[in-house]
Motif scaffolding. Structure first.
Motif, PDB file in Angstrom:
ATOM      1  N   SER A   1      23.021  21.109  20.847  1.00 47.65           N
ATOM      2  CA  SER A   1      22.504  19.763  21.121  1.00 47.65           C
ATOM      3  C   SER A   1      23.816  18.835  21.716  1.00 47.65           C
ATOM      4  N   ALA A   2      24.878  18.829  21.165  1.00 44.28           N
ATOM      5  CA  ALA A   2      26.129  18.101  21.463  1.00 44.28           C
ATOM      6  C   ALA A   2      26.375  18.456  23.030  1.00 44.28           C
ATOM      7  N   LEU A   3      26.435  19.691  23.428  1.00 52.10           N
ATOM      8  CA  LEU A   3      26.732  20.146  24.802  1.00 52.10           C
ATOM      9  C   LEU A   3      25.739  19.740  25.624  1.00 52.10           C
ATOM     10  N   LEU A   4      24.553  19.688  25.284  1.00 53.67           N
ATOM     11  CA  LEU A   4      23.624  19.210  26.371  1.00 53.67           C
ATOM     12  C   LEU A   4      23.561  17.754  26.354  1.00 53.67           C
ATOM     13  N   ALA A   5      23.934  16.937  25.400  1.00 53.45           N
ATOM     14  CA  ALA A   5      23.889  15.353  25.416  1.00 53.45           C
ATOM     15  C   ALA A   5      25.399  15.074  26.267  1.00 53.45           C
ATOM     16  N   ALA A   6      26.415  15.810  25.996  1.00 50.60           N
ATOM     17  CA  ALA A   6      27.416  15.533  26.982  1.00 50.60           C
ATOM     18  C   ALA A   6      27.310  15.729  28.370  1.00 50.60           C
ATOM     19  N   VAL A   7      26.587  16.853  28.844  1.00 50.70           N
ATOM     20  CA  VAL A   7      26.222  17.049  30.218  1.00 50.70           C
ATOM     21  C   VAL A   7      25.422  16.054  30.779  1.00 50.70           C
ATOM     22  N   LEU A   8      24.593  15.695  29.844  1.00 56.16           N
ATOM     23  CA  LEU A   8      23.454  14.681  30.535  1.00 56.16           C
ATOM     24  C   LEU A   8      24.023  13.299  30.415  1.00 56.16           C
ATOM     25  N   GLY A   9      25.052  12.889  29.489  1.00 59.33           N
ATOM     26  CA  GLY A   9      25.320  11.713  29.190  1.00 59.33           C
ATOM     27  C   GLY A   9      26.621  11.082  30.269  1.00 59.33           C
ATOM     28  N   LEU A  10      27.417  12.272  30.533  1.00 58.52           N
ATOM     29  CA  LEU A  10      28.405  11.784  31.458  1.00 58.52           C
ATOM     30  C   LEU A  10      28.079  11.217  32.776  1.00 58.52           C
ATOM     31  N   PRO A  11      27.071  11.754  33.397  1.00 61.63           N
ATOM     32  CA  PRO A  11      26.818  11.276  34.829  1.00 61.63           C
ATOM     33  C   PRO A  11      26.050   9.664  34.738  1.00 61.63           C
ATOM     34  N   LEU A  12      25.330   9.734  33.463  1.00 60.83           N
ATOM     35  CA  LEU A  12      24.550   8.436  33.269  1.00 60.83           C
ATOM     36  C   LEU A  12      25.855   7.418  32.862  1.00 60.83           C
ATOM     37  N   ALA A  13      26.678   7.792  32.134  1.00 59.72           N
ATOM     38  CA  ALA A  13      27.738   6.807  31.654  1.00 59.72           C
ATOM     39  C   ALA A  13      28.618   6.463  33.146  1.00 59.72           C
ATOM     40  N   GLN A  14      28.830   7.552  34.237  1.00 61.86           N
ATOM     41  CA  GLN A  14      29.415   7.134  35.261  1.00 61.86           C
ATOM     42  C   GLN A  14      28.688   6.235  36.285  1.00 61.86           C
ATOM     43  N   ALA A  15      27.441   6.401  36.174  1.00 59.95           N
ATOM     44  CA  ALA A  15      26.470   5.397  37.007  1.00 59.95           C
ATOM     45  C   ALA A  15      26.511   4.143  36.521  1.00 59.95           C
ATOM     46  N   VAL A  16      26.673   4.110  35.133  1.00 58.62           N
ATOM     47  CA  VAL A  16      26.796   2.684  34.324  1.00 58.62           C
ATOM     48  C   VAL A  16      28.080   1.965  34.944  1.00 58.62           C
ATOM     49  N   VAL A  17      29.075   2.892  34.836  1.00 55.86           N
ATOM     50  CA  VAL A  17      30.465   2.239  35.197  1.00 55.86           C
ATOM     51  C   VAL A  17      30.662   1.770  36.706  1.00 55.86           C
ATOM     52  N   THR A  18      30.070   2.487  37.427  1.00 54.33           N
ATOM     53  CA  THR A  18      30.204   2.293  39.135  1.00 54.33           C
ATOM     54  C   THR A  18      29.048   1.250  39.560  1.00 54.33           C
ATOM     55  N   SER A  19      28.415   0.767  38.664  1.00 55.69           N
ATOM     56  CA  SER A  19      27.144   0.076  39.108  1.00 55.69           C
ATOM     57  C   SER A  19      27.758  -1.376  39.600  1.00 55.69           C
ATOM     58  N   ARG A  20      27.225  -1.850  40.638  1.00 57.76           N
ATOM     59  CA  ARG A  20      27.373  -3.097  41.226  1.00 57.76           C
ATOM     60  C   ARG A  20      26.785  -4.171  40.229  1.00 57.76           C
ATOM     61  N   PHE A  21      26.088  -3.883  39.377  1.00 62.65           N
ATOM     62  CA  PHE A  21      25.127  -5.142  38.858  1.00 62.65           C
ATOM     63  C   PHE A  21      25.725  -5.072  37.251  1.00 62.65           C
ATOM     64  N   PRO A  22      26.366  -6.232  36.837  1.00 65.29           N
ATOM     65  CA  PRO A  22      26.881  -6.252  35.567  1.00 65.29           C
ATOM     66  C   PRO A  22      25.571  -6.501  34.469  1.00 65.29           C
ATOM     67  N   ALA A  23      24.540  -7.037  34.923  1.00 66.22           N
ATOM     68  CA  ALA A  23      23.565  -7.057  33.935  1.00 66.22           C
ATOM     69  C   ALA A  23      22.702  -5.685  33.809  1.00 66.22           C
ATOM     70  N   LEU A  24      22.854  -4.896  34.712  1.00 68.09           N
ATOM     71  CA  LEU A  24      22.327  -3.221  34.335  1.00 68.09           C
ATOM     72  C   LEU A  24      23.199  -2.602  33.477  1.00 68.09           C
ATOM     73  N   ARG A  25      24.517  -3.065  33.682  1.00 69.81           N
ATOM     74  CA  ARG A  25      25.522  -2.220  32.826  1.00 69.81           C
ATOM     75  C   ARG A  25      25.349  -2.524  31.122  1.00 69.81           C
ATOM     76  N   GLU A  26      25.163  -4.003  31.286  1.00 72.02           N
ATOM     77  CA  GLU A  26      24.908  -4.729  29.740  1.00 72.02           C
ATOM     78  C   GLU A  26      23.623  -4.114  29.085  1.00 72.02           C
ATOM     79  N   ALA A  27      22.725  -4.203  30.038  1.00 76.52           N
ATOM     80  CA  ALA A  27      21.408  -3.595  29.659  1.00 76.52           C
ATOM     81  C   ALA A  27      21.420  -2.161  29.056  1.00 76.52           C
ATOM     82  N   VAL A  28      22.079  -1.080  29.930  1.00 77.30           N
ATOM     83  CA  VAL A  28      22.177   0.267  29.523  1.00 77.30           C
ATOM     84  C   VAL A  28      23.113   0.252  28.178  1.00 77.30           C
TER      85      VAL A  28
END
Length: 300
Positions: A92-119
């Motif tokens: 479970s931890a390995l799958l969550a890390a693999v799936l959570g990393l790209p999601l976190a990267q999308a949040v960090v590189t987002s140009r919309f601060p509101a989206l980052r705060e919402a996520v």
């Protein structure tokens, strides 16, 4: 030979007096926290350690110290449950890390601060959403008579929520948001200059991640895995409400031993199983901490 006397700089004198001043105020401020940690964590830990090595004679009521409880905790059904929890938590931890990393990267590189705060806000809520409500939500949705199960005929296709992989998917519901919260600060620490330097030297985006970003993030990723592993390893209510004893897990074995569902008088074996869990978590942390200090120097 005459001594030359110069007037001391008032600023240096003040600085020296500050350095010599005992910092008792800081310790006094920490005392309530230390007292809370001692009472809430220290005393239960000592009681667990004492009980794990204590055996009570049912005839005389006398207690003695022995390793019988620890030996029993790594044999038979108890060992199967311990290994089952380790396997489920690791997957479970390995799958969550693999799936959570790209999601976190999308949040960090987002140009919309509101989206980052919402996520990030949603991740904070979902990371703490577990137990019986989470089990009920999945049973009503993907259980044998769940809405999606009947709608798409998942049972005929081999789907079973009350299995190892079904429980792992349920754990991902709160582990992926936890991974996003854990790895986002580390992703924020990656400097734009590193990517630009890699691009100027002809590196592709994949090469940048393989040779620059991931090596720097490796200790933080390992720390996230440790946190996810610990969260899944200690989970009880969700598994108890969903699968009961059909999947061997150490937390369920501890509950059965305490309540006497298997054998009466196995409370100290439950304490030994708890000590086993603490030792496994300690081994994982021993691997993580040295790498964490190395990562902090790069991301500071």
């Amino acid at each position: 030979m005459t001594a030359v006397v110069t007037e001391a700089d008032p600023g240096l004198v003040a600085a020296a007096s500050v350095k010599r001043r005992p910092r008792t105020g800081g310790w006094l401020a920490v005392l309530p926290l230390l007292a809370f940690v001692t009472i809430a964590f220290g005393l239960p830990a000592l009681a667990m350690l004492n009980g794990a090595f204590t055996v009570k004679d049912p005839a005389t009521g006398a207690t003695s110290y022995t390793t019988a409880n620890m030996t029993a905790s790594v044999q038979g059904a108890y060992l199967t449950a311990l290994l089952g929890s380790v396997e489920l938590s690791a997957v479970s931890a390995l799958l969550a890390a693999v799936l959570g990393l790209p999601l976190a990267q999308a949040v960090v590189t987002s140009r919309f601060p509101a989206l980052r705060e919402a996520v990030l806000t949603a991740s904070g809520v979902l990371a703490n959403f577990g137990g019986v409500p989470l089990a009920f939500a999945f049973v009503a949705t993907l259980g044998n008579a769940g809405v999606l199960t009947r709608q798409f005929g998942l049972t005929d296709k081999g789907w079973d929520l009350y299995s190892f992989w079904g429980l792992a998917i349920v754990y991902l519901y709160f582990l992926i948001p936890l991974m996003v919260l854990t790895i986002t600060p580390a992703l924020d620490g990656l400097r734009v200059q590193w990517r630009e330097a890699a691009r100027n030297n002809g590196a592709t985006g994949l090469q940048y991640w393989l040779h620059v970003a991931l090596p720097v993030l490796a200790p933080s990723l390992l720390g996230g895995l440790v946190l996810l592993f610990g969260s899944a390893f200690a989970a009880y209510a969700t598994a108890a409400a969903m699968v009961g004893s059909s999947i061997p897990l150490v937390t369920l074995q501890i509950a059965d031993a305490i309540s006497g569902n298997v054998l009466v008088g196995q409370e100290n074996v439950a304490l030994a199983l708890s000590l086993d869990m603490v030792l496994i978590a300690g081994l994982v942390m021993a691997v993580y901490l040295p790498l964490r200090r190395r990562s902090a120097r790069w991301l500071a």
